[in-house]
Design a protein around this motif. Structure first.
Motif, PDB file in Angstrom:
ATOM      1  N   GLU A   1       0.841  -1.184   0.000  1.00 28.92           N
ATOM      2  CA  GLU A   1       0.000   0.000   0.000  1.00 28.92           C
ATOM      3  C   GLU A   1       0.881   1.240   0.000  1.00 28.92           C
ATOM      4  OE1 GLU A   1      -3.204  -0.085   2.783  1.00 28.92           O
ATOM      5  OE2 GLU A   1      -3.321  -2.264   2.664  1.00 28.92           O
TER       6      GLU A   1
ATOM      7  N   LYS B   1       0.168   4.279   2.467  1.00 24.99           N
ATOM      8  CA  LYS B   1       0.657   4.146   3.841  1.00 24.99           C
ATOM      9  C   LYS B   1       2.150   4.437   3.919  1.00 24.99           C
ATOM     10  CE  LYS B   1      -2.827   0.994   5.594  1.00 24.99           C
ATOM     11  NZ  LYS B   1      -3.087  -0.293   6.228  1.00 24.99           N
TER      12      LYS B   1
ATOM     13  N   ALA C   1       2.448   8.255   3.774  1.00 16.64           N
ATOM     14  CA  ALA C   1       2.032   8.831   5.063  1.00 16.64           C
ATOM     15  C   ALA C   1       3.100   8.599   6.128  1.00 16.64           C
ATOM     16  CB  ALA C   1       0.705   8.227   5.503  1.00 16.64           C
ATOM     17  N   GLY C   2       3.660   7.420   6.170  1.00 15.83           N
ATOM     18  CA  GLY C   2       4.713   7.124   7.142  1.00 15.83           C
ATOM     19  C   GLY C   2       5.948   7.968   6.935  1.00 15.83           C
TER      20      GLY C   2
ATOM     21  N   ALA D   1      -0.691  11.511   0.502  1.00 17.42           N
ATOM     22  CA  ALA D   1      -0.830  10.093   0.856  1.00 17.42           C
ATOM     23  C   ALA D   1      -2.248   9.606   0.557  1.00 17.42           C
ATOM     24  CB  ALA D   1      -0.484   9.873   2.323  1.00 17.42           C
TER      25      ALA D   1
ATOM     26  N   SER E   1      -3.325   6.705  -2.100  1.00 16.58           N
ATOM     27  CA  SER E   1      -4.174   5.562  -1.758  1.00 16.58           C
ATOM     28  C   SER E   1      -5.372   5.464  -2.690  1.00 16.58           C
ATOM     29  CB  SER E   1      -4.661   5.670  -0.314  1.00 16.58           C
ATOM     30  OG  SER E   1      -3.603   5.497   0.564  1.00 16.58           O
TER      31      SER E   1
END
Length: 94
Positions: A27, A30, A33-34, A70, A74
């Motif tokens: 993904e 994710k 975002a991380g 992010a 997604s």
């Protein structure tokens, strides 16, 4: 077939292990975002160490913008996977 930890399955008849690729899909949203959150945490860590002067007027909008990127990543990943899932059965019916 018996499941083992670390995402590997073991076939006793063949005597070797193979990775279990059915557990989790990659993904990228994710991941983005991380990385954004780690970047903000690193910036605040450098600020706490006295190396940088981090202003919240800059970092918080950057955090929100990164999380929006992010979310877009997604959504695009979902759309591409959904389209490829729909295309695969139709091609097999011809």
């Amino acid at each position: 077939m018996r499941r083992h930890s670390f995402g590997h399955s073991f076939d006793h008849s063949l005597g070797h292990s193979a990775p279990d690729r059915t557990r989790h899909a990659f993904e990228p949203g994710k991941l983005v975002a991380g990385l954004v959150i780690l970047g903000v945490a690193a910036a605040y860590g450098m600020d706490a160490a006295g190396e940088w002067d981090v202003r919240p007027e800059i970092v918080l909008p950057a955090l929100l913008g990164g999380l929006c990127v992010a979310a877009l990543t997604s959504a695009l990943t979902y759309a591409v996977r959904r389209r490829s899932r729909r295309a695969t059965p139709e091609e097999g019916q011809d």
